[in-house]
Design an enzyme around this catalytic site. Structure first.
Site, short mmCIF file in Angstrom:
data_model
loop_
_atom_site.label_atom_id
_atom_site.label_comp_id
_atom_site.label_asym_id
_atom_site.label_seq_id
_atom_site.Cartn_x
_atom_site.Cartn_y
_atom_site.Cartn_z
N ASP A 30 30.90 27.76 -50.64
CA ASP A 30 30.94 28.00 -52.09
C ASP A 30 29.59 27.60 -52.69
O ASP A 30 29.34 26.43 -52.98
CB ASP A 30 32.07 27.18 -52.73
CG ASP A 30 32.30 27.59 -54.19
OD1 ASP A 30 31.42 28.25 -54.75
OD2 ASP A 30 33.36 27.24 -54.73
N THR A 31 28.72 28.58 -52.88
CA THR A 31 27.37 28.29 -53.39
C THR A 31 27.36 27.96 -54.87
O THR A 31 26.33 27.52 -55.40
CB THR A 31 26.45 29.50 -53.15
OG1 THR A 31 27.02 30.65 -53.80
CG2 THR A 31 26.31 29.79 -51.67
#
Length: 1058
Positions: A30-31
């Site tokens: 999850d950037t």
């Protein structure tokens, strides 16, 4: 309150699998998330209490538990994971910060992710709309952030200070912020910078400054972690600069996991002293405030790490250098703590926002305010400002910005739609002054008000009801209407015009501070008129501070409160505590004082000592003990930053303290010994536990000023943690020393050790012998005793000459900045042999090359051998010897791209002449030796000891350490150099002719010594010596060769241990 994060990502999840023991863990990438999560505690680690707010598309989420996964269990670094069942399909969620530390790269072409140089296959997960059980922690698409008709849940949070807005204001502001999302900075993002302005450091001279503090071993990992982060961000780079400013590691508040945080501070005080001031005009505060009257909306903007967004001028980068235990670095962006940094920031913001200044916004140093009369106008102004900042590549710290405020404090004034009002905090200290109930309190209050009596008509009549209560046997009745009326009237009079004035920024400010046992007080004034009064009580930790710490705390707190008045201007601080007047000349301040000195380095001020009776205003304010309800936010802030429960590190050897506690591994035992007047406790332990550490602190430290020594940093952390509990008992300061020397028990052993080292190193002087001894051993009064021993050395008396200086005025000359920049050469003759001597000025590394004759061809061949060994310099300096002034030699050096510089007639080359004198002394000493092997190789022995075993006074290091091993010289400050020069020039006038030299007219020569030294000395009998000088023989009695005894020498009978 807990921490507040956002979690955003792409609409379709993607994950990798990581093997842990026998399980394959599904790790969601999850950037957009600023947190890491784990669905369950699959690692069986201790659970930490936390309070973290997660903002998702389904609304806010509060997580109360987390775990700390140590390094090497899953990743090479330690990471915090929130404990929450965020998904049934995934075990871990990897957020942006962890991905940044891992230097993660995602390849969609190869469908793989690289973490910590390890590659993992990227697997596509279940789509968002198909997954009912997924709690949407990471399901806020990036595209939503760009849609003006939708509001990001990030912006709905009170983290961004929007709670005061109505729905329309919030909707329209969020749409604007979403449009300019590129200028928003989040923790873990790479910090950009502007090239609009570059910061230049202009110094009064180009002599490199070098100073260094040691920091605790326990902080080493934290320091290197932050250094690596700044390297990754492009804020710093590795350096070869000769400059070095020390770093200081400052503890901050613990995070939610209980982990101690630290901040690296560079102490640029020495650099600031020689920096030429930037005269860029600071805006007039009155003009700024005059343009802000009767506006309905105000927005104050804060840039993320503002100074780090400004680029350094390439010519000045080297001057920002600093070093850690593992490297030397320099700043590519403007660091905090530089003298002219506020002026550069002001210039930069003026250049960027110039078309908008005075119409849409105003800038004062690092404060930016946007103002307007309507919502539409204000949003338009904000858009224009955001557009300018985006073009300049600047980022905002949104959680520190305040948007669409209808009342705000700016530059010490309260801005409202009704106009500008004075800040009530300016007189709050006076308004809350409690009514005096004792004669001492009446005297303090009348001292405060009486200081301004020349501005108060009929002061004596007004104060009479209070002054008569000071009479003997007079009862103080605070309910008396006359007494109460006099007290209130005097408070009112000193809080209003004509006494309390508006600041005039063309005049100098004076800040007067004081501290008592219970509170701090300060008053800002100009020309005797007060501008603002402040006071606050001390918290439970600050009450335990020493007097000087309380006094300096008052200054730090007051300068922070009045920062908008004082920053960028020269002002004066008045204090009745005299030690503060030499604050920056203290040789060994404790950690707290050093940290506060660094905080004050951004201000330009002088400290002036005033007598206590003249400091009645600040003194009275510092004696107000307010009730708990009156404690200001500043008091609470000070309590948050207090770290009196820490054991600080000292560079002093443990042996110098009167009470010493030494922790050693071994069978549990406690031994107490006496060493002269010092009390030494040695504690042996097998395992250091919290309970043991608490007992040790109570038994051996509480109520006693002590220093401890312990090798294990891990065990020291246990003692540090236990110290917080022991601090509640009767407490005095504890220091940790990192240096433990070997104690010498008797004077006989001490003298034998000194004589052995003195002889082995060819009879070095007093200072070098003292330094050499102090690196390994300790003995009381060792410096005076070493001086006594060496002054009685018969070989030194015969072989050495006094190092007097010539009578020409001494001046500093430009110093080289690195090795091989400047060599000095000369011809040296000894015992019928001739040599070309050479010395590198930067490192003081020296060499000799033998020549057959003193012609230019032999000198050229010798120089070729020297260049092959040491390398070619840029500049070669020599005297006007016939060989060196030869045109042929000069042309050869030009072909080698080496500049030759010849001295003027009848002047020597100081460094090389001093080298010759040292060689002569050592050779005379070797001749008295019984070692025949040493006599045969005396020149090699002298050079080996000079280059490899003797620390030079100028550099503080051995020449070989700098020249061969790239060490850094420890250079004196410019002030120390000037003091030495003044002392030398004064000594020339006052010296007496030593009887070891021939009596007669003074003969000046090339040597530093203006006298002709003896050439050959022989002892004819027990009482007489024969001197042969130029074939002339003179007989002297032996007492003429003995050194004069110093008045401060210790006799053997006075020495310890005899």
């Amino acid at each position: 309150t807990g921490r507040k994060f956002s979690a955003t990502s792409l609409g379709k999840p993607q994950y990798i699998t990581i093997k842990y023991k026998e399980n394959n863990l599904k790790c969601l990438i999850d950037t957009g998330s600023t947190v890491n999560m784990t669905s369950k505690n699959i690692f069986d680690l201790p659970i930490q209490n936390t309070s973290t707010f997660i903002h998702t598309s389904n609304g806010p989420l509060i997580v109360n538990k987390s775990i700390i996964i140590p390094s090497k269990i899953l990743f090479p670094t330690t990471n915090e994971f929130l404990l929450h069942p965020f998904s049934e399909n995934y075990d871990l969620l990897l957020g942006r910060k962890l991905l940044a530390e891992a230097k993660a790269t995602i390849s969609y072409r190869d469908q793989e992710v690289t973490l910590y140089n390890n590659k993992y296959k990227l697997i596509e997960g279940i789509a968002t709309h198909e997954q009912s059980h997924f709690q949407n922690v990471n399901m806020i698409p990036d595209t939503m952030l760009r849609q003006p008709n939708k509001i990001s849940p990030i912006l709905e949070s009170d983290l961004y200070r929007l709670e005061h807005l109505n729905n329309e204001e919030k909707q329209r502001l969020c749409a604007l912020l979403q449009k300019y999302h590129d200028i928003q900075y989040h923790e873990g993002d790479k910090l950009t910078f502007t090239n609009q302005t570059k910061h230049t450091i202009n110094t009064k001279h180009n002599l490199p400054l070098y100073s260094k503090y040691s920091y605790p071993q326990a902080y080493e990992q934290e320091v290197e972690s932050q250094i690596q982060d700044m390297l990754n961000q492009g804020i710093i780079r590795t350096s070869n600069s000769p400059y070095n400013s020390p770093i200081w590691v400052v503890p901050k508040k613990q995070d939610a996991s209980g982990k101690q945080k630290f901040r690296i501070v560079i102490d640029y005080r020495k650099l600031n002293e020689i920096t030429v001031g930037d005269r860029h005009p600071i805006p007039n505060m009155d003009e700024i405030l005059g343009k802000l009257g009767r506006c309905n909306y105000f927005t104050t903007i804060d840039l993320a790490k503002g100074f780090h967004q400004i680029e350094m001028d390439p010519e000045s980068v080297s001057k920002t250098a600093f070093s850690t235990k593992h490297g030397h670095y320099e700043y590519l962006r403007m660091p905090f703590g530089l003298k002219n940094a506020p002026a550069t920031f002001q210039r930069c913001m003026n250049d960027i926002l110039r078309p908008l200044l005075n119409k849409h916004c105003l800038v004062y140093l690092d404060d930016i305010i946007v103002f307007s009369t309507s919502l539409d106008e204000h949003l338009q102004s904000l858009g224009l400002v955001f557009e300018k900042l985006a073009k300049a590549n600047l980022k905002l710290q949104l959680d520190k910005c305040e948007f669409l405020k209808q009342e705000t404090t700016f530059l010490g004034h309260v801005l409202t739609p009704d106009g500008i009002k004075p800040n009530p905090e300016k007189i709050e200290a006076i308004q809350k002054y409690p009514i005096p109930t004792k004669p001492k309190e009446i005297k303090a209050f009348l001292g405060l008000t009486g200081y301004y009596r020349k501005f108060i008509p009929n002061f004596a009549d007004i104060a009479k009801p209070m002054t008569k209560c000071l009479k003997k046997n007079m009862k103080i009745d605070t309910t008396n209407p006359e007494y109460d009326s006099a007290f209130k009237k005097l408070k009112y009079l000193i809080s209003e015009d004509p006494i309390l004035k508006v600041p005039d920024f063309t005049k100098k400010f004076t800040l007067t501070t004081d501290a008592s046992d219970v509170a701090l007080g300060a008053v800002l004034s100009q020309d005797g008129h007060p501008l603002s009064y402040i006071s606050r009580t001390l918290n439970e930790h600050e009450i335990n501070y020493s007097t000087i710490e309380k006094e300096l705390l008052a200054i730090v707190w007051a300068t922070k409160t009045f920062r908008h008045y004082l920053l960028g201007r020269h002002f004066e601080i008045s204090s009745d505590h005299q030690p503060l007047s030499w604050l920056y000349r203290m040789k060994d301040p404790n950690s707290k004082l050093t940290r506060w000195r660094v905080k004050l380095s951004e201000f330009d001020f002088d400290i002036k000592y005033i007598k206590g009776k003249e400091n009645c205003v600040a003194d009275a304010l510092s004696r107000i003990k307010l009730e708990e309800t009156y404690l200001s936010e500043q008091t609470q802030h000070s309590a948050e930053e207090d770290n009196s429960d820490l054991i600080f590190i000292t560079e002093r050897p443990l042996n110098t303290f009167n009470r010493q506690v030494i922790f050693s591994k071994g069978p549990p035992d406690i031994k107490v010994t006496k060493y002269f007047k010092k009390h030494i406790t040695q504690i042996f332990y097998d395992i250091m536990t919290r309970e043991k550490a608490e007992q040790y602190l109570i038994d051996h430290f509480c109520g006693k000023k002590s220093a401890l020594y312990i090798e294990s940093d891990a065990d020291f952390e246990v003692i540090q943690a236990a110290h917080k509990l022991a601090i509640n008992t009767k407490y005095t300061k504890i220091l940790r020393s990192t240096i433990l020397l070997k104690n010498i028990t008797t004077y006989a052993e001490f003298k034998e050790l000194i004589l052995t080292a003195h002889e082995k190193l060819l009879h070095p002087g007093i200072q070098k012998t003292t330094k050499l001894f102090g690196e390994t051993y300790y003995f009381p009064n060792s410096q005076l005793l070493i001086q006594n021993i060496i002054n009685e050395c018969s070989i030194c008396n015969l072989a050495k000459t006094e190092h007097r200086n010539t009578d020409m005025p001494t001046k500093t000359t430009p110093k080289p900045e690195h090795c091989r920049e400047k060599f000095m050469i000369d011809i040296y003759s000894s015992e019928g042999k001739h040599y070309v001597s050479c010395i590198d000025i930067y490192s003081k590394f020296a060499t000799l090359e033998e020549i057959k004759t003193k012609d230019w061809i032999e000198c050229k061949n010798a120089l070729m051998r020297i260049f092959n060994q040491l390398g070619k310099p840029k500049l070669l300096k020599a005297d006007r010897d016939g060989a060196f002034s030869s045109l042929a030699l000069k042309r050869w050096l030009e072909s080698e791209e080496v500049e030759l510089q010849l001295n003027t007639t009848k002047t020597g080359v100081a460094d090389i002449e001093r080298l010759h004198k040292t060689i002569n002394e050592k050779i005379r000493i070797i001749k008295t030796s019984d070692d025949e092997e040493t006599k045969l190789s005396k020149m090699e022995t002298v050079l080996n000891i000079y280059n490899h075993k003797t620390k030079h006074d100028t550099t503080g290091q051995t020449p070989a350490h700098i020249f061969l091993y790239a060490g850094q010289p420890i250079l004196d400050t410019q002030q120390n150099k000037e003091n030495k020069i003044n002392k030398i020039n004064n000594d020339r006038v006052e010296y007496e002719v030593d009887t070891r030299y021939r009596k007669g007219p003074l003969q000046k020569g090339k040597l530093e010594n203006p006298f002709k030294p003896t050439k050959n000395v022989e002892q004819t009998d027990s009482d007489h010596y024969k001197i042969t000088n130029r074939n002339r023989i003179t007989h002297y009695y032996k007492t003429q060769f003995k050194k004069r005894k110093k008045n401060n020498q210790l006799s053997i009978s006075q020495a310890p241990g005899t």
